[in-house]
Design a protein around this motif. Structure first.
Motif, PDB file in Angstrom:
ATOM      1  N   ASP A   1       0.727  -1.093  -0.046  1.00  8.95           N
ATOM      2  CA  ASP A   1      -0.099  -0.059  -0.061  1.00  8.95           C
ATOM      3  C   ASP A   1       0.859   1.185   0.087  1.00  8.95           C
ATOM      4  OD1 ASP A   1      -1.936   2.035   0.276  1.00  8.95           O
ATOM      5  OD2 ASP A   1      -2.899   1.040   1.872  1.00  8.95           O
TER       6      ASP A   1
ATOM      7  N   SER B   1      -0.767  -4.163   9.532  1.00  6.37           N
ATOM      8  CA  SER B   1      -1.231  -4.048   8.284  1.00  6.37           C
ATOM      9  C   SER B   1      -0.937  -5.275   7.360  1.00  6.37           C
ATOM     10  CB  SER B   1      -1.121  -2.528   7.793  1.00  6.37           C
ATOM     11  OG  SER B   1      -1.195  -2.533   6.356  1.00  6.37           O
TER      12      SER B   1
ATOM     13  N   ARG C   1      -3.201  -8.309   6.140  1.00  6.69           N
ATOM     14  CA  ARG C   1      -3.480  -8.307   4.524  1.00  6.69           C
ATOM     15  C   ARG C   1      -2.745  -9.706   3.905  1.00  6.69           C
ATOM     16  NH1 ARG C   1      -1.328  -4.461   1.397  1.00  6.69           N
ATOM     17  NH2 ARG C   1      -2.909  -5.037  -0.449  1.00  6.69           N
TER      18      ARG C   1
ATOM     19  N   ARG D   1      -6.705   4.397   8.562  1.00  4.58           N
ATOM     20  CA  ARG D   1      -6.571   3.458   7.300  1.00  4.58           C
ATOM     21  C   ARG D   1      -6.120   2.023   7.575  1.00  4.58           C
ATOM     22  NH1 ARG D   1      -5.713   4.576   1.471  1.00  4.58           N
ATOM     23  NH2 ARG D   1      -5.117   2.964   0.508  1.00  4.58           N
TER      24      ARG D   1
ATOM     25  N   ALA E   1      -8.676   2.568  -1.150  1.00  7.57           N
ATOM     26  CA  ALA E   1      -8.439   1.724   0.197  1.00  7.57           C
ATOM     27  C   ALA E   1      -9.055   0.176  -0.403  1.00  7.57           C
ATOM     28  CB  ALA E   1      -9.384   2.032   1.331  1.00  7.57           C
TER      29      ALA E   1
ATOM     30  N   GLN F   1      -8.405  -0.858  -3.340  1.00  5.54           N
ATOM     31  CA  GLN F   1      -7.450  -1.638  -4.099  1.00  5.54           C
ATOM     32  C   GLN F   1      -6.455  -2.471  -3.155  1.00  5.54           C
ATOM     33  OE1 GLN F   1      -5.570   1.112  -6.747  1.00  5.54           O
ATOM     34  NE2 GLN F   1      -4.018  -0.431  -7.513  1.00  5.54           N
ATOM     35  N   PHE F   2      -6.258  -1.813  -1.917  1.00  2.86           N
ATOM     36  CA  PHE F   2      -5.221  -2.346  -1.080  1.00  2.86           C
ATOM     37  C   PHE F   2      -5.533  -2.695   0.032  1.00  2.86           C
ATOM     38  CE2 PHE F   2      -3.258   0.972  -3.683  1.00  2.86           C
ATOM     39  CZ  PHE F   2      -2.380   0.423  -4.362  1.00  2.86           C
TER      40      PHE F   2
END
Length: 245
Positions: free
Chosen positions: A108, A121, A125, A177, A198, A200-201
């Motif tokens: 990101d 994060s 993910r 985020r 957001a 997209q990632f």
């Protein structure tokens, strides 16, 4: 501080390979120490620590973020210490994965200068995209953590912008985020642009964020976490959330 072998063969021993990430906080080291490391078969070889725990901390403003904590492991009797075992989280400074992860889970670019919050994060993910997280079987490198005489990352941000509070201000702005990924918000973002692209990632669709917080024993409402027994004892993570289920 590198040993003269790497983790490629260890990666191939993980049941989820190539959907595997090996990571932890390496032990501290001294760059002036030129002694060779003992072979990994030495009886003195410790079981490397794993990222089984986390705490919720102030992010420098009105938001909270997550700090990972490395925990000692005591493998349950019968556990094969020669292959990697599941862990909870990923360290930003040391992680090994198949190269395809770069395309499968694009990094990101909308989290500039983020320090505390990057690791949770990455962890959520990778995991929700189907990657299992493991701790290494042996320590393969060391890291000089303190460096008292050198500027730290957050200090360099302040130096570049000639603003002593720049890093904390940016972190407070960007943390919502990260919170969007994990699934909690203590206060809204200051500006909507924090959530630019957001989707997209975002997290993956193999497993959910709710499964992640449950598997890693994270209590979002009370901002607490207890290291799972399976992580501490070298056991497999719950089968219901395995990428192989």
């Amino acid at each position: 501080f590198f040993r003269d072998y790497w983790l490629v063969e260890q990666m191939k021993l993980t049941p989820s390979y190539p959907l595997s990430v090996i990571s932890n906080y390496p032990p501290g080291g001294d760059p002036t120490d030129e002694r060779e490391w003992k072979p990994p078969t030495s009886i003195d070889e410790r079981i490397p620590g794993a990222l089984c725990g986390c705490t919720f901390e102030d992010a420098g403003g009105s938001h909270h973020t997550v700090r990972l904590t490395e925990t000692s492991r005591t493998f349950q009797r019968g556990v094969d210490s020669g292959r990697p075992h599941h862990s909870c989280f990923v360290a930003a400074g040391f992680l090994i994965a198949h190269g395809s992860i770069v395309n499968q889970v694009a990094f990101d670019p909308f989290m500039p200068y983020l320090f505390m919050g990057e690791e949770i994060s990455l962890s959520i993910r990778f995991w929700t995209h189907g990657y299992d997280i493991y701790g290494p079987t042996v320590d393969v490198l060391q890291h000089e953590y303190v460096r008292k005489e050198s500027p730290k990352f957050w200090e360099s941000v302040a130096m570049i912008f000639n603003n002593g509070g720049m890093h904390n201000g940016l972190a407070d702005l960007i943390i919502p985020r990260v919170q969007l990924l994990v699934g909690w918000k203590d206060t809204p973002a200051a500006v909507d642009s924090v959530y630019t692209r957001a989707d997209q990632f975002a997290n993956g669709e193999v497993r959910t964020a709710m499964q992640f917080v449950q598997t890693m024993n994270i209590q979002v409402r009370s901002l607490q976490q207890t290291a799972p027994k399976w992580c501490l004892r070298g056991l497999d993570q719950p089968a219901a959330t395995s990428s192989r289920s």
